[in-house]
Design a protein around this motif. Structure first.
Motif, PDB file in Angstrom:
ATOM      1  N   THR A   1       0.855  -1.180   0.000  1.00 34.52           N
ATOM      2  CA  THR A   1       0.000   0.000   0.000  1.00 34.52           C
ATOM      3  C   THR A   1       0.893   1.232   0.000  1.00 34.52           C
ATOM      4  OG1 THR A   1      -1.650  -1.179   1.321  1.00 34.52           O
ATOM      5  CG2 THR A   1      -1.847   1.211   1.249  1.00 34.52           C
ATOM      6  N   THR A   2       0.445   2.283  -0.646  1.00 31.94           N
ATOM      7  CA  THR A   2       1.183   3.538  -0.592  1.00 31.94           C
ATOM      8  C   THR A   2       1.023   4.157   0.794  1.00 31.94           C
ATOM      9  OG1 THR A   2       0.823   3.918  -2.946  1.00 31.94           O
ATOM     10  CG2 THR A   2       1.434   5.828  -1.617  1.00 31.94           C
TER      11      THR A   2
ATOM     12  N   THR B   1       1.017   7.085   1.945  1.00 31.57           N
ATOM     13  CA  THR B   1       0.187   8.291   2.046  1.00 31.57           C
ATOM     14  C   THR B   1      -1.296   7.971   2.192  1.00 31.57           C
ATOM     15  OG1 THR B   1       0.234   8.414  -0.376  1.00 31.57           O
ATOM     16  CG2 THR B   1       1.806   9.786   0.817  1.00 31.57           C
ATOM     17  N   THR B   2      -1.717   6.787   1.726  1.00 33.36           N
ATOM     18  CA  THR B   2      -3.130   6.410   1.897  1.00 33.36           C
ATOM     19  C   THR B   2      -3.453   6.136   3.358  1.00 33.36           C
ATOM     20  OG1 THR B   2      -2.708   4.058   1.506  1.00 33.36           O
ATOM     21  CG2 THR B   2      -3.221   5.413  -0.420  1.00 33.36           C
ATOM     22  N   LEU B   3      -2.411   5.903   4.160  1.00 31.53           N
ATOM     23  CA  LEU B   3      -2.583   5.689   5.595  1.00 31.53           C
ATOM     24  C   LEU B   3      -2.255   6.954   6.385  1.00 31.53           C
ATOM     25  CD1 LEU B   3      -0.872   2.171   5.917  1.00 31.53           C
ATOM     26  CD2 LEU B   3      -3.292   2.669   5.571  1.00 31.53           C
TER      27      LEU B   3
ATOM     28  N   THR C   1       5.794   3.181  10.075  1.00 37.32           N
ATOM     29  CA  THR C   1       5.053   2.941   8.835  1.00 37.32           C
ATOM     30  C   THR C   1       5.278   1.519   8.345  1.00 37.32           C
ATOM     31  OG1 THR C   1       5.357   5.274   8.259  1.00 37.32           O
ATOM     32  CG2 THR C   1       4.652   3.800   6.488  1.00 37.32           C
TER      33      THR C   1
ATOM     34  N   ASN D   1       4.715  -1.169  -2.490  1.00 39.28           N
ATOM     35  CA  ASN D   1       3.355  -0.650  -2.638  1.00 39.28           C
ATOM     36  C   ASN D   1       2.470  -1.593  -3.446  1.00 39.28           C
ATOM     37  OD1 ASN D   1       4.060  -0.255  -5.327  1.00 39.28           O
ATOM     38  ND2 ASN D   1       4.284   1.961  -5.151  1.00 39.28           N
ATOM     39  N   GLN D   2       1.307  -1.105  -3.850  1.00 41.41           N
ATOM     40  CA  GLN D   2       0.310  -1.942  -4.518  1.00 41.41           C
ATOM     41  C   GLN D   2       0.648  -2.258  -5.972  1.00 41.41           C
ATOM     42  OE1 GLN D   2      -0.072   1.138  -3.479  1.00 41.41           O
ATOM     43  NE2 GLN D   2      -1.078   2.392  -5.035  1.00 41.41           N
TER      44      GLN D   2
END
Length: 392
Positions: free
Chosen positions: A211-212, A214-216, A251, A289-290
Motif C-alpha cells: 500500500t502507498t 500516504t493512503t494511511l 510505517t 506498494n500496490q
C-alpha cells in the motif's frame, strides 16, 4: 596544480546539438538500420547506449530535422524526465526531447561526460517549463564549472572510466549468466513434456502486495526502510537504489503484510508490468506498494531459486499476458499471479536442476552487489575529482 584550473561557464566548453522530429506519418521510414534515440533508451546509468526501440531508414533521416550524433558524443534528456545521460558508441539519430553535446577543442570528451554528470543535480534545479521540466541552451549558461588542463582531464576521466568499465563488464557477465539459466530452464522444461502441475499459490507461504504510505496518512522519510516501487525494479532484474523511497519503522509495521524478506520475488503488477527481481539481504529491510507483488516460496516445498527460474525462463509471460486487466492502467490481480501453473520435477531431477541453477543465481547476485559498490565509489569520488579535492 590546482592553480592551472580555470573557472568558466559550462556552455563555454561544449557545443549543443538539437534533436529532430521524424516523419512519423510515413511508416516506411521506420524499421531501418539507423538507431533513433529517446530517453527510455538510456535511463539505466550505463555510460554507453547501444540499443534503441526505434530504427529509422536513411530516407527517413533525410526527411527529419535531426543531426546524427557521432562516436563519443553525449546525449542528455532535456524535456520531461531531464538529466538522463549516455555516450554514443556509433552514429545515432535522436529526437527533439534531447540534446547532443560535444566538447570543444582542448577538452577530453569522456571528461566532459563526467563533468556534466556531476552537474546534473544542479541542471535539474534550474529547469524551465510550466508543464514539463525543460533544459534549455540557457540552462548551461547558468552552471559554473572548473576545468583542469587536458592532461589532468584525461587522468580524471581514466579513473572514472575504469570504474564504469568494470560495472559494464559485470553487467555483461550477469547477462551471460542469465542466458545460461534460461538455456538450462528450456532444456529441463521442454514444452512437449508432461509434468505434474501445481498452482503457484500452493508453493508459497505468501503472495501479496503493499500500500502507498500516504493512503494511511504517513509521509515518506528521508532515510530508513527501503520502499520499492515499480520503477525501482530494472529490466536486468536488479533493484535501482537511486529510484527507491524510504519509510520509517512505524510505517513499516503498519504495512506489515508487505514487508519484503530475503528470497522473495518481487514482480510489477501495475503500470509497467512484468519486471521482477529475486531479493537478497542487501536490499533488506524493505517494503513495497500496490504496484508490486511479493512472491514468497514455501521453502519446505520448493526453493526461491526454483520459482525464480520460471520467471527467468518466461514461463509466466503468455499466461499473465492473456489475463491482464485494463482499467486506468493495465494491471494483474493477485488471483492471476497465484493461479500460474508450475511444473514440479521428481526429487532426483530437482536436485540435479538446482545443483546447476543455484550457483548461477549466486554469482549473478554477487555481480549486482559489486556493481552497487562500484557505483557508490564512482559517485562519491566524482565531485571530489571535479573540484580538485582529490588529485590524480
Amino acid at each position: 596544480m590546482k592553480t592551472e584550473w580555470k573557472k568558466c561557464k559550462l556552455s563555454s566548453q561544449i557545443s549543443l546539438i538539437g534533436g529532430g522530429t521524424p516523419k512519423t506519418s510515413v511508416p516506411e521510414y521506420w524499421n531501418g538500420e539507423i538507431p533513433w534515440l529517446s530517453v527510455k533508451d538510456f535511463n539505466d546509468d550505463n555510460r554507453y547506449v547501444y540499443k534503441t526501440e526505434k530504427y529509422i531508414t536513411q530516407a527517413g533521416l533525410e526527411h527529419s530535422s535531426t543531426t546524427l550524433l557521432q562516436k563519443d558524443d553525449i546525449i542528455i534528456s532535456a524535456r520531461g524526465t531531464v538529466g538522463e545521460m549516455a555516450m554514443i558508441p556509433f552514429p545515432m539519430a535522436f529526437n527533439q526531447s534531447c540534446y547532443g553535446i560535444r566538447g570543444k577543442e582542448n577538452n577530453d570528451q569522456t571528461f566532459i561526460y563526467y563533468l556534466i554528470k556531476n552537474s546534473v543535480r544542479k541542471l535539474k534545479t534550474i529547469t524551465h517549463g510550466s508543464v514539463f521540466d525543460t533544459i534549455t541552451r540557457e540552462t548551461f549558461d547558468n552552471i559554473e564549472v572548473t576545468i583542469p588542463p587536458l592532461t589532468v582531464q584525461k587522468k580524471i576521466a581514466g579513473v572514472l572510466k575504469s570504474l564504469d568499465d568494470k560495472i559494464e563488464l559485470n553487467r555483461q557477465i550477469s547477462k551471460n549468466l542469465e542466458e545460461q539459466a534460461r538455456c538450462l530452464f528450456e532444456k529441463t522444461f521442454p514444452k512437449n513434456k508432461t509434468f505434474k502441475m501445481l498452482p503457484l499459490s500452493e508453493l508459497c507461504t505468501a503472495i501479496t502486495k503493499g500500500t502507498t504510505p500516504t493512503t494511511l496518512g504517513k509521509a515518506f522519510a528521508k532515510s530508513g526502510i527501503n520502499f520499492i516501487k515499480a520503477e525501482s525494479i530494472l529490466d536486468n532484474h536488479s533493484v535501482d537504489f537511486d529510484k527507491i523511497s524510504f519509510i520509517d519503522d512505524e510505517t513499516n509495521k503498519m504495512l506489515g503484510r508487505s514487508i519484503i524478506h530475503s528470497g522473495d520475488i518481487v514482480f510489477t503488477i501495475a503500470g509497467t508490468l512484468g519486471r521482477f527481481a529475486l531479493i537478497d539481504e542487501s536490499v533488506i529491510p524493505a517494503n513495497t506498494n500496490q504496484a508490486v507483488a511479493i512472491i514468497r516460496s514455501d521453502t519446505k516445498i520448493i526453493s526461491p531459486e526454483y520459482l525464480y527460474s520460471f520467471f527467468i525462463g518466461n514461463w509466466h509471460n503468455n499466461y499473465y499476458t492473456k489475463r491482464i486487466q485494463q482499467a486506468v492502467q493495465a494491471n494483474l490481480s493477485l488471483g492471476t499471479i497465484k493461479s500460474l501453473p508450475i511444473p514440479i520435477l521428481e526429487k532426483k531431477e530437482m536436485k540435479s536442476y538446482l545443483t546447476s541453477l543455484t550457483p548461477i543465481f549466486k554469482i549473478q547476485s554477487e555481480k549486482i552487489k559489486e556493481n552497487r559498490k562500484l557505483a557508490q565509489i564512482r559517485d562519491t569520488i566524482l565531485p571530489k575529482l571535479m573540484s580538485g579535492e582529490i588529485e590524480v
